[in-house]
Write a protein that holds these residues in place. Structure first.
Motif, mmCIF file in Angstrom:
data_model
loop_
_atom_site.group_PDB
_atom_site.id
_atom_site.type_symbol
_atom_site.label_atom_id
_atom_site.label_comp_id
_atom_site.label_asym_id
_atom_site.label_seq_id
_atom_site.Cartn_x
_atom_site.Cartn_y
_atom_site.Cartn_z
ATOM 1 N N UNK A 175 7.647 1.771 0.677
ATOM 2 C CA UNK A 175 6.516 1.429 1.567
ATOM 3 C C UNK A 175 6.318 1.996 2.914
ATOM 4 N N UNK A 176 5.157 2.429 3.440
ATOM 5 C CA UNK A 176 5.026 2.797 4.703
ATOM 6 C C UNK A 176 4.367 1.932 5.706
ATOM 7 N N UNK A 177 4.924 1.746 6.743
ATOM 8 C CA UNK A 177 4.400 0.877 7.988
ATOM 9 C C UNK A 177 4.230 1.761 9.067
ATOM 10 N N UNK A 178 2.903 1.597 9.470
ATOM 11 C CA UNK A 178 2.207 2.370 10.612
ATOM 12 C C UNK A 178 2.634 1.584 11.929
ATOM 13 N N UNK A 179 3.686 1.092 12.151
ATOM 14 C CA UNK A 179 3.929 0.324 13.316
ATOM 15 C C UNK A 179 5.304 0.700 14.115
ATOM 16 N N UNK A 180 5.409 0.226 15.231
ATOM 17 C CA UNK A 180 6.628 0.578 16.055
ATOM 18 C C UNK A 180 7.675 -0.506 15.315
#
Length: 238
Positions: A119-124
């Motif tokens: 899974x990819x999360x585009x968050x800090x």
């Protein structure tokens, strides 16, 4: 590739031909994406085989067995998270990458490689640790992301009690660890263990393993606006 299978064997993983092919395809995708945006400075294929895949696989030795959850903090071009996910398909790997364009590329890699365990999360990392995934991972790993005092604050709040964080570092870590010890303790971490990495053509590579002994106080990690570049446990950053 023989080097990859040898490194994987040290981590009790039998890397088959399909796995080797996927790792090679990952490097193809990384090189292609790098023509669109700067994901890596290493563009030579032989160097990439060693620095991106070989180096990533050295973390296998330090991962628990079974269907564990792993966070790759500051994933960048997908290493070490994608190579680890290929080598250990039973693991659930979350790539945390705050740069939106890089996250888009990572999602493309995952789809092209057919990795259903990623899974990819585009968050800090600070945002992720403030949400539902706080203290939910068995392992948080970071490679070439920042100094130890910052890595501890970004990684340990993601890890459940009894888990660990792994920092893949170079020789400068010896000078970083003393300043990080107070922060590690504040965050619920134990005494760092430094493991030398055996990888051809490299010198001074280590993996720093820190066990999560207790829960992380809800004050941590601090939002970037609160931290303001002041390291935790150092001066007014504590």
């Amino acid at each position: 590739m023989e080097l990859w299978t040898t490194i994987a064997e040290r981590g009790r993983v039998a890397l088959d031909d399909a796995g080797v092919a996927l790792l090679g395809r990952y490097l193809d995708l990384l090189a292609e994406a790098n023509t669109r945006m700067n994901l890596t400075r290493i563009v030579d294929r032989a160097s990439a085989e060693l620095a991106h895949v070989g180096d990533s696989l050295t973390a296998l030795e330090h991962l628990p067995a079974g269907a564990i959850a792993v966070a790759d903090v500051g994933s960048g071009g997908g290493a070490p998270g994608i190579p680890l996910a290929i080598a250990r398909p039973e693991m659930a790997v979350t790539l945390i990458e705050s740069t939106k364009k890089k996250a888009v590329e990572l999602r493309g890699f995952v789809e092209a490689l057919g990795l259903t365990n990623v899974t990819v999360l585009d968050q800090r990392a600070e945002e992720v640790a403030a949400g539902r995934l706080r203290e939910s991972f068995d392992v948080a790993v970071a490679r070439a992301v920042g100094e130890m005092v910052w890595l501890a604050e970004w990684c340990l709040p993601l890890v459940k009690r009894g888990g660990k964080m792994l920092a893949m570092k170079g020789p400068r870590v010896a000078g970083e660890l003393p300043a990080a010890l107070r922060a590690i303790k504040l965050l619920g971490g134990g005494i760092p263990e430094v493991h030398p990495v055996v990888l051809p053509g490299t010198d001074g590579h280590v993996i720093v393993s820190i066990k999560k002994l207790g829960k992380t106080d809800s004050r941590y990690p601090r939002p970037p606006t609160s931290a303001k570049g002041r390291a935790l446990g150092v001066g007014m950053g504590s």
